[in-house]
Design an enzyme around this catalytic site. Structure first.
Site, PDB file in Angstrom:
ATOM      1  N   ALA A 171       3.916  81.104  10.679  1.00 47.89           N
ATOM      2  CA  ALA A 171       3.825  81.900  11.913  1.00 47.89           C
ATOM      3  C   ALA A 171       3.217  83.270  11.643  1.00 47.89           C
ATOM      4  O   ALA A 171       2.445  83.783  12.454  1.00 47.89           O
ATOM      5  CB  ALA A 171       5.207  82.068  12.531  1.00 47.89           C
ATOM      6  N   ASP A 172       3.558  83.870  10.532  1.00 46.23           N
ATOM      7  CA  ASP A 172       3.008  85.191  10.215  1.00 46.23           C
ATOM      8  C   ASP A 172       1.505  85.117   9.938  1.00 46.23           C
ATOM      9  O   ASP A 172       0.732  85.986  10.356  1.00 46.23           O
ATOM     10  CB  ASP A 172       3.696  85.782   8.979  1.00 46.23           C
ATOM     11  CG  ASP A 172       5.078  86.312   9.294  1.00 46.23           C
ATOM     12  OD1 ASP A 172       5.884  85.534   9.850  1.00 46.23           O
ATOM     13  OD2 ASP A 172       5.363  87.483   8.998  1.00 46.23           O
TER      14      ASP A 172
END
Lengths: 401, 397
Positions: B158-159
């Site tokens: 996600a990052d």
């Protein structure tokens, strides 16, 4: 009042196959005129499911819909010399061509960089291929799963000794599509200064490698080969736990006092009340034991009840949800994330996932539903290439469009 | 010349998602100035993930809890093209560093905020991390072990995804400003950026009301069988070697069979067509694995690729960083020289541009190492004023 799309005025010819469809879509969503060039039989993505009501049909592939929203469709047989001539005519006024054919294939078709650059020096060519245009693997075969393997995306998911767990949803392709779009923007800035386009070579393997968080850093920093750790996140602050009716994600980065008081009040804290657990690094170091204790604590809770109470204490716990639940997510609803797209020929609107970013001045938008096969062929050839209706009809009869 | 030369970014981002976005901008020539808190010991964050994230950037150490620290930040914002953060909504507002405040100082400013859930909505103030967003969006549940238990990513995809999404958003907003002179605010919810990456599944749910099952190793694109990850022969010091094999067309199947030495089982009618291979895939997988178990993953990959069959080693950190011949041949990894003269390798630039290639140039900066340049040269504080700022605690030396 909003401005026209951030990329309005940008003309894109999208020759890419489904592995790189997302790239053109990202540009189209922000106002670029993206003409999808597909063979007269239709793009191969139209034959990938799922389909509307599970009925296979080239205009009803949800896979195609997602990746081709906001594009126009031009059917063109690039194996035919006349088809290639039409493409070159369009390339004269285009800003960008996106393609994903095997390294060297453009040369065979006479659509190589030097030809394209010769007819339109401002044109940018973006090639997105599994391994790039150079190197010993340049003609190797790969799908998304192979690329997750060769980028390090795959090895680190799942349990030690067990089969590595594959990322959901073609993320090697997606990483490359985003990096491709980023490269296009960089090339546009360069063109402002230098007046000329350039050729961009994006390797999906490299893009996916750059989309892995920790593997290279650990290796170059400490020569550590990152292992699979089950559901324990490599930072050691997160692990999946099992409630009575589903799963949650523990997080030990929030306010420790609140968490441990709650666990103690439930009579489940065991040794967690000891002062050393206040140290966040100690918690990381002893993560397996810590999460074992917490797993035992959450066992008798209901998933949603636990996470709601945790959030009220500002503990960043999360429910492990199925994607179906996203359609009821209050946050996504409040932000209008999902959008309705009208498909008049099916007499229905369909709910699509929406914007990955909200621009205040030039919003992400639905300009048009995904195109039917060749829907804009006649319009493009007449208005933008200047063909007469008779000539368009003749090309259709010859199977070139 | 680098394509983003002349673009200045004031960078408040931290952890991973935001720094990935500004790393991309810095790699292509933007002047990225990290505004950070108190420096730690010399030599920190030069290697490993931190070295990876912050290369090519500058750093100043400014105390945002001090009124004159705020003044420095606001003056720097007025000289920047883009201000970027990944805080939840209230932080920048409290500092009066939000878009509505900064647009008063610089009418064409662009602000990108990469918060977890976005600036509006009932969860706008919630704290999030990559793993929590992966859990909330369906990745963790649908990336299941063979026994059906959720596994998810071992890291924060996600990052990384929010990072490249944020970089693209920044560039599109800059492009719009280049042509119209107008800035704007971009409210990027990392959660939404992630949900946008499972589009076909989301449409299957909304259009067909179909609950999604963990796909395991079923192809998520055109149908394929065999299609999976197969255990290979151990190396002397490593019993965790695997190979992905993906076979779609009939001719690929025939080439695979030949490469495996045309074993008896492969001639069985239940593997004759793709349809039948999909139907009997469990048995097929067992047979294929009985062959891969006798092969080293590297040799099997080379053998199959020479035969035109898609196959790839499940690379671990050492495979990726030292052994992969393709990444080596293309010079993917970058090298930076640290202040002590030693070198370290970092993730390279996954974009090769023929005329204006991005590059890895300078190492991750020590916090505050660009104080003199930024405060002196850019903002015009004299030596005496800079000493005064340090004495007052507005700036850390």
């Amino acid at each position: 009042m909003f401005d026209a799309g951030a990329l309005s005025g940008l003309r894109v010819l999208d020759l890419a196959d489904y592995r790189a469809h997302l790239c053109g879509r990202l540009l189209a969503d922000m106002g670029a005129d993206v003409i999808k060039v597909e063979p007269p039989t239709g793009d191969s993505a139209r034959r990938i499911g799922p389909y509307v009501n599970d009925t296979p049909h080239p205009d009803r592939s949800l896979f195609f819909w997602f990746y081709n929203l906001n594009k126009r469709s031009l059917t063109l047989d690039l194996m035919d010399p006349e088809g290639r001539e039409i493409l070159l005519a369009l390339a004269k006024s285009a800003d960008l061509i996106i393609e994903s054919s095997q390294a060297g294939k453009l040369d065979v078709l006479g659509l190589d960089w030097s030809t394209l650059h010769g007819i339109n020096p401002a044109l940018i060519l973006l090639s997105i291929t599994p391994f790039g245009q150079t190197g010993p693997y340049r003609n190797y075969q790969a799908d998304d799963t192979v690329l997750t393997a060769l980028s390090g995306m795959l090895y680190v998911n799942g349990s030690p000794g067990q089969r590595p767990v594959r990322p959901l949803g073609l993320q090697a392709y997606h990483s490359a599509a985003y990096y491709g779009a980023i490269a296009v923007m960089c090339a546009l800035f360069a063109r402002e200064r230098q007046g000329e386009g350039q050729w961009i070579d994006v390797s999906m393997q490299e893009a996916a490698t750059a989309a892995v968080e920790h593997v290279a850093g650990s290796f170059f920093g400490e020569r550590r080969i990152e292992p699979r750790r089950g559901t324990l996140h490599w930072s050691r602050y997160f692990r999946v736990g099992k409630c009575r009716d589903g799963y949650i994600l523990h997080c030990t980065l929030g306010d420790w006092t609140s968490l441990v008081e709650w666990v103690a009040a439930d009579g489940k804290a065991r040794d967690l009340t000891a002062p050393e657990w206040h140290d966040v690094l100690y918690r990381a170091e002893h993560a397996p034991h810590l999460f074992d204790v917490l797993d035992d604590w959450v066992r008798d809770y209901n998933r949603d009840e636990l996470v709601e109470r945790a959030q009220a204490l500002r503990l960043p716990y999360a429910t492990v949800r199925a994607p179906e639940e996203l359609f009821d997510d209050e946050q996504l609803k409040a932000r209008g994330y999902f959008v309705e797209v009208e498909h008049p020929e099916l007499g229905r609107t369909f709910r699509y996932p929406g914007a990955p970013y909200q621009f205040s001045g030039t919003p992400w938008r639905v300009y048009r539903r995904p195109p039917l096969v060749g829907e804009h062929t006649a319009e493009i050839l007449r208005n933008e290439v200047g063909f007469t209706p008779d000539r368009v009809r003749a090309l259709a009869r010859a199977g070139i469009i | 010349m680098l394509p983003l030369a002349g673009i200045r970014v004031l960078d408040f981002t931290w952890v991973v998602a935001g720094p990935v976005a500004t790393r991309i901008l810095a790699d292509h020539g933007a002047e990225v100035i990290k505004l950070e808190r108190k420096p730690g010991p010399p030599g920190e964050r030069q290697r490993g993930l931190q070295g990876d994230l912050h290369r090519n950037k500058l750093s100043i150490a400014v105390n945002m809890a001090h009124p004159r620290g705020l003044e420095i930040a606001r003056r720097l914002a007025a000289k920047s093209d883009l201000v970027i953060d990944n805080f939840s909504a209230r932080v920048m507002r409290n500092w009066q560093m939000d878009y509505d405040s900064l647009v008063q100082l610089k009418p064409d400013i662009i602000c990108i905020s990469m918060s977890g859930f976005g600036h509006v909505g009932p969860r706008a103030s919630y704290v999030s991390y990559g793993p929590t967003l992966q859990a909330l969006s369906g990745f963790t549940l649908l990336m299941a072990e063979d026994n059906g238990e959720p596994a998810g990513f071992g890291y924060s995809y996600a990052d990384m995804a929010a990072g490249f999404t944020g970089a693209l958003a920044a560039l599109m907003a800059l492009w719009h400003r280049e042509r119209t002179g107008r800035g704007q605010f971009v409210d990027l919810s990392q959660f939404e950026a992630l949900v946008s990456l499972i589009g076909p599944a989301m449409l299957d749910i909304s259009v067909n009301q179909r609950a999604q099952e963990p796909p395991g190793y079923s192809s998520q694109e055109t149908p394929a069988a065999p299609h999976g990850v197969y255990r290979c022969r151990s190396l002397p010091d490593d019993n965790d070697r695997w190979l992905v094999i993906s076979v779609r067309s009939q001719s690929e199947w025939e080439r695979l069979v030949q490469a495996m030495g045309s074993p008896e089982w492969a001639r069985h009618p239940r593997f004759r067509t793709l349809f039948l291979r999909l139907q009997n895939r469990r048995e097929l997988d067992r047979h294929v694995e009985s062959w891969t178990m006798t092969q080293s993953a590297e040799d099997a990959m080379a053998l199959l690729q020479k035969a035109g069959v898609a196959a790839g080693l499940v690379s671990n950190g050492m495979d990726i960083c030292e052994r992969d011949p393709q990444l080596q041949a293309r010079g993917f990894w970058g090298t930076v020289t640290l202040p002590d003269g030693t070198q370290t390798k970092v993730t390279g630039v996954p974009i090769k541009m023929s005329a204006t290639p991005g590059s890895v140039r300078t190492p991750s900066p020590h916090i505050g190492s660009s104080n003199d340049y930024v405060l002196g040269e850019l903002l015009g504080y004299s030596d005496a004023e800079r000493h005064q700022l340090i004495a007052e605690g507005a700036v850390w030396p």
